[in-house]
Design an enzyme around this catalytic site. Sequence first.
Site, mmCIF file in Angstrom:
data_model
loop_
_atom_site.group_PDB
_atom_site.id
_atom_site.type_symbol
_atom_site.label_atom_id
_atom_site.label_comp_id
_atom_site.label_asym_id
_atom_site.label_seq_id
_atom_site.Cartn_x
_atom_site.Cartn_y
_atom_site.Cartn_z
ATOM 1 N N CYS A 58 36.876 -3.242 -30.747
ATOM 2 C CA CYS A 58 36.170 -2.051 -31.223
ATOM 3 C C CYS A 58 35.204 -2.498 -32.299
ATOM 4 O O CYS A 58 35.617 -2.860 -33.402
ATOM 5 C CB CYS A 58 37.140 -1.008 -31.773
ATOM 6 S SG CYS A 58 36.288 0.419 -32.489
ATOM 7 N N CYS B 181 29.576 3.750 -30.391
ATOM 8 C CA CYS B 181 30.493 2.725 -29.870
ATOM 9 C C CYS B 181 29.841 1.376 -30.125
ATOM 10 O O CYS B 181 28.825 1.044 -29.503
ATOM 11 C CB CYS B 181 30.749 2.933 -28.376
ATOM 12 S SG CYS B 181 31.753 1.632 -27.611
#
Length: 274
Positions: free
Chosen positions: A73, A217
Amino acid sequence: MQFSKMHGLGNDFMVVDAVTQNVFFSPELIRRLADRHLGVGFDQLLVVEPPYDPELDFHYRIFNTDGSEVAQCGNGARCFARFVRLKGLTNKRDIRVSTANGRMVLTVTDDDLVRVNMGEPNFEPSAVPFRANKVEKTYIMRAAEQTILCGVVSMGNPHCVIQVDDVDTAAVETLGPVLESHERFPERANIGFMQVVKREHIRLRVYERGAGETQACGSGACAAVAVGIQQGLLAEEVRVELPGGRLDIAWKGPGHPLYMTGPAVHVYDGFIHL
């Protein structure tokens, strides 16, 4: 249990220090904590653990709201770096961490942005994983009674990138979940909808695996730029405009690591009885 709430461009996280606290997260507990009405609420849970290797500073774990653990992430990595410095767990500017996928170096810059060495993008279908016989710059897929042209890459997690004319009208909410769970992605995938404004600038929306569309993201921004460069659409340094804000991505091409630079914001500290 003490925790912090942080965000990277609106992609929000609950961050927990498991170095000085003894904590265990079951999938059920994570789902309860993730509930924005009954729990803390977040896109992902980040857990800071002691390193497994003396050459590293920390181990970095990431959980989706459904309780599943993921290996990467990018926005979380930036928040991770800010968190460990804010909490006095380290005073280093270059922070070396391990993840479920490998190792990363996180660098806190003088202007409090965080630069993340995301490693080299991997286009091998088996690495994504993606069901295909060989590496292609563009794959043809059938989904939702449409023919989809896409690029596929692993940034430590699986990404599918589709070029669109306008991200504002892209079918993120309808096509995103169909492609996320497409049979050619045995471990599901993050789906990026990329609008090329010019060679140094793209707009992007991402439907994240296990989380749905988020404000930003980080690994999705990296994947979009990597695919765009592979397809000859983008320059080596690209500004990525996401709903939550801007990231800067730089990649010199095969044989080189990709770098992501962006902000990480501490919102508040909290305490919750488990």
